[in-house]
Design a protein around this motif. Structure first.
Motif, mmCIF file in Angstrom:
data_model
loop_
_atom_site.group_PDB
_atom_site.id
_atom_site.type_symbol
_atom_site.label_atom_id
_atom_site.label_comp_id
_atom_site.label_asym_id
_atom_site.label_seq_id
_atom_site.Cartn_x
_atom_site.Cartn_y
_atom_site.Cartn_z
ATOM 1 N N SER A 33 0.827 -1.215 0.000
ATOM 2 C CA SER A 33 0.000 0.000 0.000
ATOM 3 C C SER A 33 0.845 1.241 0.000
ATOM 4 O O SER A 33 0.386 2.318 -0.367
ATOM 5 N N THR A 34 2.083 1.162 0.419
ATOM 6 C CA THR A 34 2.948 2.341 0.455
ATOM 7 C C THR A 34 3.889 2.396 -0.731
ATOM 8 O O THR A 34 4.722 3.285 -0.822
ATOM 9 N N GLY A 35 3.772 1.411 -1.646
ATOM 10 C CA GLY A 35 4.632 1.414 -2.821
ATOM 11 C C GLY A 35 5.919 0.645 -2.609
ATOM 12 O O GLY A 35 6.680 0.422 -3.535
ATOM 13 N N GLU A 36 6.226 0.198 -1.357
ATOM 14 C CA GLU A 36 7.408 -0.585 -1.058
ATOM 15 C C GLU A 36 6.970 -1.966 -0.568
ATOM 16 O O GLU A 36 5.966 -2.093 0.113
ATOM 17 N N MET A 37 7.762 -2.998 -0.898
ATOM 18 C CA MET A 37 7.394 -4.360 -0.564
ATOM 19 C C MET A 37 7.714 -4.642 0.897
ATOM 20 O O MET A 37 8.807 -4.356 1.378
ATOM 21 N N SER A 38 6.747 -5.220 1.602
ATOM 22 C CA SER A 38 6.971 -5.564 3.005
ATOM 23 C C SER A 38 7.806 -6.836 3.106
ATOM 24 O O SER A 38 8.034 -7.545 2.120
ATOM 25 N N LYS A 39 8.242 -7.177 4.320
ATOM 26 C CA LYS A 39 9.072 -8.364 4.529
ATOM 27 C C LYS A 39 8.322 -9.641 4.178
ATOM 28 O O LYS A 39 8.834 -10.532 3.516
ATOM 29 N N ASN A 40 7.073 -9.725 4.635
ATOM 30 C CA ASN A 40 6.274 -10.915 4.347
ATOM 31 C C ASN A 40 6.014 -11.057 2.846
ATOM 32 O O ASN A 40 6.052 -12.166 2.290
ATOM 33 N N ALA A 41 5.741 -9.920 2.188
ATOM 34 C CA ALA A 41 5.493 -9.981 0.747
ATOM 35 C C ALA A 41 6.736 -10.436 -0.002
ATOM 36 O O ALA A 41 6.666 -11.226 -0.957
ATOM 37 N N LEU A 42 7.924 -9.932 0.450
ATOM 38 C CA LEU A 42 9.175 -10.325 -0.190
ATOM 39 C C LEU A 42 9.454 -11.825 0.013
ATOM 40 O O LEU A 42 9.901 -12.538 -0.899
ATOM 41 N N LYS A 43 9.142 -12.295 1.220
ATOM 42 C CA LYS A 43 9.324 -13.705 1.537
ATOM 43 C C LYS A 43 8.408 -14.578 0.672
ATOM 44 O O LYS A 43 8.832 -15.615 0.127
ATOM 45 N N ASN A 44 7.146 -14.156 0.542
ATOM 46 C CA ASN A 44 6.195 -14.902 -0.289
ATOM 47 C C ASN A 44 6.609 -14.907 -1.751
ATOM 48 O O ASN A 44 6.442 -15.904 -2.474
ATOM 49 N N LYS A 45 7.170 -13.781 -2.204
ATOM 50 C CA LYS A 45 7.597 -13.688 -3.600
ATOM 51 C C LYS A 45 8.734 -14.668 -3.881
ATOM 52 O O LYS A 45 8.750 -15.397 -4.902
ATOM 53 N N LYS A 46 9.733 -14.746 -2.968
ATOM 54 C CA LYS A 46 10.849 -15.677 -3.140
ATOM 55 C C LYS A 46 10.361 -17.121 -3.127
ATOM 56 O O LYS A 46 10.842 -17.976 -3.884
ATOM 57 N N LYS A 47 9.380 -17.406 -2.253
ATOM 58 C CA LYS A 47 8.845 -18.757 -2.163
ATOM 59 C C LYS A 47 8.168 -19.152 -3.474
ATOM 60 O O LYS A 47 8.324 -20.279 -3.966
ATOM 61 N N ARG A 48 7.402 -18.204 -4.052
ATOM 62 C CA ARG A 48 6.731 -18.504 -5.322
ATOM 63 C C ARG A 48 7.742 -18.712 -6.460
ATOM 64 O O ARG A 48 7.567 -19.563 -7.336
ATOM 65 N N GLU A 49 8.831 -17.925 -6.443
ATOM 66 C CA GLU A 49 9.854 -18.085 -7.477
ATOM 67 C C GLU A 49 10.540 -19.456 -7.381
ATOM 68 O O GLU A 49 10.809 -20.112 -8.398
ATOM 69 N N LYS A 50 10.819 -19.904 -6.147
ATOM 70 C CA LYS A 50 11.437 -21.213 -5.958
ATOM 71 C C LYS A 50 10.518 -22.329 -6.448
ATOM 72 O O LYS A 50 10.962 -23.317 -7.056
ATOM 73 N N GLN A 51 9.183 -22.156 -6.145
ATOM 74 C CA GLN A 51 8.232 -23.175 -6.598
ATOM 75 C C GLN A 51 8.180 -23.237 -8.127
ATOM 76 O O GLN A 51 8.078 -24.328 -8.719
ATOM 77 N N LYS A 52 8.266 -22.070 -8.768
ATOM 78 C CA LYS A 52 8.264 -22.047 -10.236
ATOM 79 C C LYS A 52 9.507 -22.747 -10.799
ATOM 80 O O LYS A 52 9.444 -23.519 -11.762
ATOM 81 N N GLU A 53 10.689 -22.455 -10.175
ATOM 82 C CA GLU A 53 11.932 -23.084 -10.618
ATOM 83 C C GLU A 53 11.876 -24.606 -10.434
ATOM 84 O O GLU A 53 12.336 -25.378 -11.291
ATOM 85 N N LYS A 54 11.314 -25.044 -9.309
ATOM 86 C CA LYS A 54 11.219 -26.479 -9.024
ATOM 87 C C LYS A 54 10.327 -27.163 -10.045
ATOM 88 O O LYS A 54 10.643 -28.250 -10.554
ATOM 89 N N LYS A 55 9.165 -26.526 -10.355
ATOM 90 C CA LYS A 55 8.250 -27.093 -11.346
ATOM 91 C C LYS A 55 8.888 -27.147 -12.724
ATOM 92 O O LYS A 55 8.727 -28.119 -13.479
ATOM 93 N N ALA A 56 9.642 -26.099 -13.048
ATOM 94 C CA ALA A 56 10.327 -26.077 -14.375
ATOM 95 C C ALA A 56 11.373 -27.188 -14.465
ATOM 96 O O ALA A 56 11.516 -27.855 -15.487
ATOM 97 N N ALA A 57 12.124 -27.412 -13.353
ATOM 98 C CA ALA A 57 13.140 -28.463 -13.338
ATOM 99 C C ALA A 57 12.501 -29.840 -13.464
ATOM 100 O O ALA A 57 13.004 -30.720 -14.195
#
Length: 462
Positions: free
Chosen positions: A429-453
């Motif tokens: 809401s403030t235009g900057e990513m919160s800690k939890n949002a950043l953590k969730n984003k990294k988790k989703r990226e890892k899941q995408k990489e795992k599925k691609a592999a």
């Protein structure tokens, strides 16, 4: 005069602030001081006609000088005994008559009576106390009327002026200084044109010399919101019409001399020195105020005082005070003092405020408004916050503060929508990513990489 409890009324010297007398009056409902402070008038609850419940007390001796029974009391009939500003004349409304007294010696009783069949309200002119206006409501097909009589006994054989009208429930009577003109606001409970739920009102004007008797020529349809004479008694201002209301200044010949435009106004307050005027919209309106120089015909400034209940000019004509008081409003009780051009000079908050008034002074004690205005700019007053918050000194507000637009309404379930969205989808809401949002984003990226592999491994095996 200060009402302390249900039975104690204290009289104070306003110069020394010392109590000079205390009256113990059981079941007192209302009280009033005479203009010169010689008498205290009280109204008590009464159970029998033998119990005289309207009492006039001498401030000097503390003794009652006149007593009378009155069945009930309303705002229109109080105070029961009316005085001229110099206390030279006193009178009261009775059944089918107006009774006059020797104000210097009430022990003489009623000095003379003026018979007016059906009279329901009276208004004594104040400065000087030379005339009295009587209102007689409609009866058996006869129209209602307002009549002006002289107070002197030898001149009361015939009314000096008379105005009749139909569709009249109540009236407001306004004398000018000099006792030469009377404004009558006629109010009807029913508006036959069906334009207003609150009925209809008309403004009539009568002069004691009979030169004018008729309607004030208003250029807009609608109710009469407020009317007030200037201190000189030579002109009056009217706020009238459906919103946005119009405001006009008339001379004593009932001719319009200045149009003040239109806006969300229902109140007019004339400066005691006669040069300035304030238009305001209080009550159910947002509190806009416009300050005018009537002599130079120009607007000095605008501002806003939300939720104001009372308003009044100072005796020198330089300052304008508004107050938010209980029981009309139970929160945000405060006193505000504005400069003559609308800039805010002082504000004080109260947990509970019941009344605020300037100390009465004669405007004649002060110089001309132009001379006083020169010294106003150098005045600095501290703004005091509510208890426990300390006090800070602030710069006076500008003459034309920008009106703040209210924020758009957001339902309760949507207030945290932006934060929830950030948590779920990686935004903020403030235009900057919160800690939890950043953590969730990294988790989703890892899941995408795992599925691609996994997908690549499966395709290689085939």
């Amino acid at each position: 005069m200060v009402t302390k409890t249900d039975s104690a009324i204290g009289i104070y010297d306003s110069n020394t602030l010392k109590e000079i007398r205390c009256f113990q009056i059981p079941n007192v409902v209302a009280s009033a001081l005479s203009p010169c402070g010689a008498y205290l008038q009280t109204f008590q609850k009464s159970t029998t006609p033998q119990e005289k419940n309207v009492v006039l007390w001498s401030i000097e001796t503390g003794d009652p000088v006149y007593e009378q029974f009155q069945k009930n009391m309303t705002k229109a009939t109080w105070p029961s005994i009316q005085f001229s500003s110099d206390e030279a004349v006193a009178c009261r409304l009775a059944t089918n008559e107006i009774q006059f007294f020797d104000a210097a010696d009430f022990s003489k009783g009623i000095s003379h009576r003026l018979r007016v069949p059906g009279v329901a309200a009276v208004e004594l002119s104040r400065a000087p106390g030379s005339h009295v206006a009587a209102f007689v409501p409609e009866s058996k097909g006869s129209p209602a009327s307002v009549q002006i009589y002289a107070c002197a006994k030898e001149l009361q054989s015939q009314p000096l002026a008379r105005r009749s009208f139909f569709r009249c429930s109540t009236v407001q009577l306004h004398w000018n200084h000099g006792s030469t003109g009377l404004l009558v606001v006629v109010q009807s409970d029913v508006d036959k044109t069906n334009q207003s739920y609150y009925g209809e009102s008309k403004l009539h004007y009568l002069t004691t010399d009979g030169a004018f008797e008729g309607l004030v020529p208003l250029r807009k349809e609608g109710p009469i919101h407020d009317v007030q004479w200037s201190y000189s008694g030579k002109e009056f201002a009217v706020v009238y019409g459906f919103m946005p209301a119009s405001a006009t200044v008339f001379d004593k010949k009932c001719k319009p001399v200045h149009e003040l435009g239109s806006g969300p106004y229902n109140t007019v307050r004339w400066n005691p020195k006669g040069k300035l005027l304030c238009l305001a919209g209080f009550g159910n309106l947002p509190g806009d105020m416009a300050f005018w120089d009537i002599v130079d015909k120009k607007q000095l400034g605008t501002t806003r005082a939300e939720c104001s209940v009372t308003s009044e000019w100072s005796a020198d004509g330089c300052y304008f005070m508004t107050a938010t008081t209980a029981p009309r409003l139970q929160v945000d009780n405060c006193v505000k003092i504005f400069n003559y051009n609308g800039s805010l000079l002082f504000k004080k908050m109260f947990n509970k405020l019941f009344q605020a008034d300037w100390k009465p002074e004669s405007p004649d004690k002060f110089g001309e408004i132009a001379e006083l205005i020169k010294s106003v700019g150098s005045v600095k007053i501290e703004e005091t916050k509510s208890q426990g918050q300390g006090s800070t000194t602030k710069k006076p507000a500008s003459a034309n503060p920008p009106a703040q637009k209210p924020a758009a309404y957001r339902p309760p379930h949507a207030k945290n929508a932006a934060a929830v969205q950030a948590e779920l989808f990686g935004g903020s809401s403030t235009g900057e990513m919160s800690k939890n949002a950043l953590k969730n984003k990294k988790k989703r990226e890892k899941q995408k990489e795992k599925k691609a592999a996994e997908a690549a491994a499966a395709s290689g095996a085939t």
